[in-house]
Design a protein around this motif. Structure first.
Motif, PDB file in Angstrom:
ATOM      1  N   LYS A   1      51.585  43.887  41.679  1.00 50.96           N
ATOM      2  CA  LYS A   1      50.345  44.707  42.147  1.00 50.96           C
ATOM      3  C   LYS A   1      50.939  45.627  43.108  1.00 50.96           C
ATOM      4  O   LYS A   1      52.096  45.485  43.535  1.00 50.96           O
ATOM      5  CB  LYS A   1      49.369  43.928  42.891  1.00 50.96           C
ATOM      6  CG  LYS A   1      48.419  43.067  42.020  1.00 50.96           C
ATOM      7  CD  LYS A   1      47.464  42.222  42.606  1.00 50.96           C
ATOM      8  CE  LYS A   1      46.834  41.231  42.085  1.00 50.96           C
ATOM      9  NZ  LYS A   1      46.357  40.199  43.100  1.00 50.96           N
TER      10      LYS A   1
ATOM     11  N   ALA B   1      47.699  50.015  33.314  1.00 50.48           N
ATOM     12  CA  ALA B   1      46.312  49.704  33.628  1.00 50.48           C
ATOM     13  C   ALA B   1      45.872  48.326  33.229  1.00 50.48           C
ATOM     14  O   ALA B   1      45.979  48.054  32.197  1.00 50.48           O
ATOM     15  CB  ALA B   1      45.282  50.775  33.430  1.00 50.48           C
ATOM     16  N   THR B   2      45.367  47.445  34.231  1.00 49.07           N
ATOM     17  CA  THR B   2      45.001  46.170  33.790  1.00 49.07           C
ATOM     18  C   THR B   2      43.373  46.047  33.905  1.00 49.07           C
ATOM     19  O   THR B   2      42.733  45.010  33.429  1.00 49.07           O
ATOM     20  CB  THR B   2      45.807  44.926  34.659  1.00 49.07           C
ATOM     21  OG1 THR B   2      45.744  45.417  36.026  1.00 49.07           O
ATOM     22  CG2 THR B   2      47.070  45.059  34.087  1.00 49.07           C
ATOM     23  N   ALA B   3      42.907  47.168  34.587  1.00 52.28           N
ATOM     24  CA  ALA B   3      41.680  46.953  34.808  1.00 52.28           C
ATOM     25  C   ALA B   3      41.284  48.536  35.264  1.00 52.28           C
ATOM     26  O   ALA B   3      42.236  49.412  35.626  1.00 52.28           O
ATOM     27  CB  ALA B   3      41.091  46.134  35.917  1.00 52.28           C
ATOM     28  N   ALA B   4      40.008  48.792  35.509  1.00 50.76           N
ATOM     29  CA  ALA B   4      39.603  50.298  35.781  1.00 50.76           C
ATOM     30  C   ALA B   4      40.508  50.726  37.233  1.00 50.76           C
ATOM     31  O   ALA B   4      40.834  51.917  37.244  1.00 50.76           O
ATOM     32  CB  ALA B   4      38.080  50.339  36.084  1.00 50.76           C
ATOM     33  N   THR B   5      40.372  49.768  38.208  1.00 50.79           N
ATOM     34  CA  THR B   5      41.091  50.258  39.232  1.00 50.79           C
ATOM     35  C   THR B   5      42.524  49.509  39.786  1.00 50.79           C
ATOM     36  O   THR B   5      42.780  49.237  40.578  1.00 50.79           O
ATOM     37  CB  THR B   5      40.281  49.923  40.638  1.00 50.79           C
ATOM     38  OG1 THR B   5      39.707  48.771  40.529  1.00 50.79           O
ATOM     39  CG2 THR B   5      38.990  50.958  40.365  1.00 50.79           C
ATOM     40  N   ARG B   6      42.997  48.880  38.701  1.00 59.88           N
ATOM     41  CA  ARG B   6      44.213  47.946  38.669  1.00 59.88           C
ATOM     42  C   ARG B   6      45.232  48.426  37.905  1.00 59.88           C
ATOM     43  O   ARG B   6      44.977  48.862  36.727  1.00 59.88           O
ATOM     44  CB  ARG B   6      43.962  46.661  38.599  1.00 59.88           C
ATOM     45  CG  ARG B   6      42.985  45.935  39.758  1.00 59.88           C
ATOM     46  CD  ARG B   6      43.770  44.554  39.846  1.00 59.88           C
ATOM     47  NE  ARG B   6      43.365  44.119  41.270  1.00 59.88           N
ATOM     48  CZ  ARG B   6      43.281  42.632  41.354  1.00 59.88           C
ATOM     49  NH1 ARG B   6      43.324  41.984  40.576  1.00 59.88           N
ATOM     50  NH2 ARG B   6      42.966  42.271  42.731  1.00 59.88           N
TER      51      ARG B   6
ATOM     52  N   GLU C   1      49.429  47.625  36.781  1.00 58.49           N
ATOM     53  CA  GLU C   1      50.633  46.510  37.199  1.00 58.49           C
ATOM     54  C   GLU C   1      52.018  47.071  37.092  1.00 58.49           C
ATOM     55  O   GLU C   1      52.107  48.174  36.296  1.00 58.49           O
ATOM     56  CB  GLU C   1      50.493  45.477  35.662  1.00 58.49           C
ATOM     57  CG  GLU C   1      51.495  44.084  36.053  1.00 58.49           C
ATOM     58  CD  GLU C   1      51.506  43.437  37.257  1.00 58.49           C
ATOM     59  OE1 GLU C   1      49.976  43.226  37.730  1.00 58.49           O
ATOM     60  OE2 GLU C   1      51.845  42.608  37.445  1.00 58.49           O
TER      61      GLU C   1
END
Lengths: 230, 230
Positions: free
Chosen positions: B2, B31-36, B38
């Motif tokens: 992260k 991108a692994t999610a809308a606000t995440r 890797e």
């Protein structure tokens, strides 16, 4: 000569000359009337030294005061006078004895100087400057080893012997200091500029195809062999 | 990893990392999610390069952008990439072609480089840097002569050959640039510090009485002979 002529011949504004007199950098002229004073060649000579210290050396007035006082004090030996001038020049590194990395680096520096047998006083600012560079290199994962220092030591000795060899104990003290400051600052730039060109040359010889290309080449010329042919 | 871990491992605040991504210095994470997103080792590696350029090289973001783009462009040969990095470093001297002294100095520089047979492009910033030092020396009444340049040329060649010899064409391009910048900036300081100590040593040997005194001496030791015994 009058102060206006002193100003013309030194290239310094009258106000600046008066300021240097007030600060004790320049002796007063010989009073010839209530508001008049006469100046001579010694004032001009001193102003040239002050200009070298201020404009070439970039020194603050307080440092210039100290150096000028040492010039005027015949009990200060020439070697110590040159030291005063050199020690006043930047860049400086603050000692950080509370930092273990800094202490280790400073010990390394002292060991190198001792091994070389160089006559450098223990509190010479250049020792701290070198220690600071050692710390920065270690933190970047590029710790210095004595073998890597060799070419720098040799290079430094080469130029320093030439520079000190060019100073004459017969020169008057003002001229000696002026020359030492100019040499220190301006030949430092000469050395840096030449080093960069020598790097470019060495890189061209090592990594570029022979002859052909300079800038704008699009071939990634990565030789495995060391095509290092000066 | 992260972005928080990337921050920990690079030693840079999350805000700074986000700024470098916005400026295009660092690729976005996956991108692994809308606000995440890797990040991986390549991001960490790139951040080390950026830190070296920013903190050691003192370069503005615009210069870092240009160098990073050259690192990523495989059609830019290694030699040219190293040139990009070196040319971005200060100090710089502005060319002043309207000044006859400057023009004469620049011609002298070009003549010296040609005579040495160094492969240095005509618009290398170090040529202007050297010309600027020549002008300053002439204005101080200390015009340079080729004979005086010799020890500097020799010293510059010594260290540059060592430095370029230490770069490997097998290193990845990021590591090569990072090492070149660190070497350029930090070993420049090493060289300056060693030169000052070598000057002090040479002055002590030339102007001081043997052995006895260091600082605080009150004897004006002015030898006429050149007691220059390294």
């Amino acid at each position: 000569m009058k102060i206006s002529e002193l100003s013309d011949r030194s290239g310094l504004p009258v106000q600046t000359i008066k300021y240097y007199i007030r600060e004790g950098l320049l002796p007063k002229g010989t009073a010839t009337a209530a508001t008049r004073a006469e100046y001579d060649g010694r004032h001009l000579h001193r102003l040239r030294l002050i200009r070298a210290l201020r404009e070439v050396g970039g020194l603050p007035v307080a440092s210039v005061q100290r150096i000028v006082a040492a010039v005027d004090d015949d009990t200060v030996a020439l070697h110590r006078l040159l030291g005063e001038a050199q020690y006043a020049l930047g860049p400086r590194a603050e000692p950080r004895p509370e930092d273990p990395d800094w202490r280790a680096a400073r010990q390394d520096v002292d060991a190198v100087v001792a091994e070389l047998g160089w006559r450098v006083v223990p509190d010479a600012p250049a020792r701290d400057l070198l220690a600071q560079a050692f710390v920065a290199l270690r933190r970047l994962g590029l710790p210095i080893v004595l073998r890597d220092l060799r070419p720098y030591i040799e290079a430094a000795g080469l130029v320093a012997d030439h520079e000190v060899g060019g100073l004459s104990a017969d020169d008057d003290r003002e001229t000696a200091v002026q020359t030492a400051i100019a040499t220190n600052v301006l030949y430092e730039r000469v050395l840096l500029a030449l080093r960069r060109m020598a790097q470019e040359n060495a890189s061209a010889r090592r990594f570029e195809e022979t002859g052909a290309l300079r800038r704008g080449s699009s071939s990634p010329a990565r030789h495995e062999s060391s095509a290092h042919t000066p």
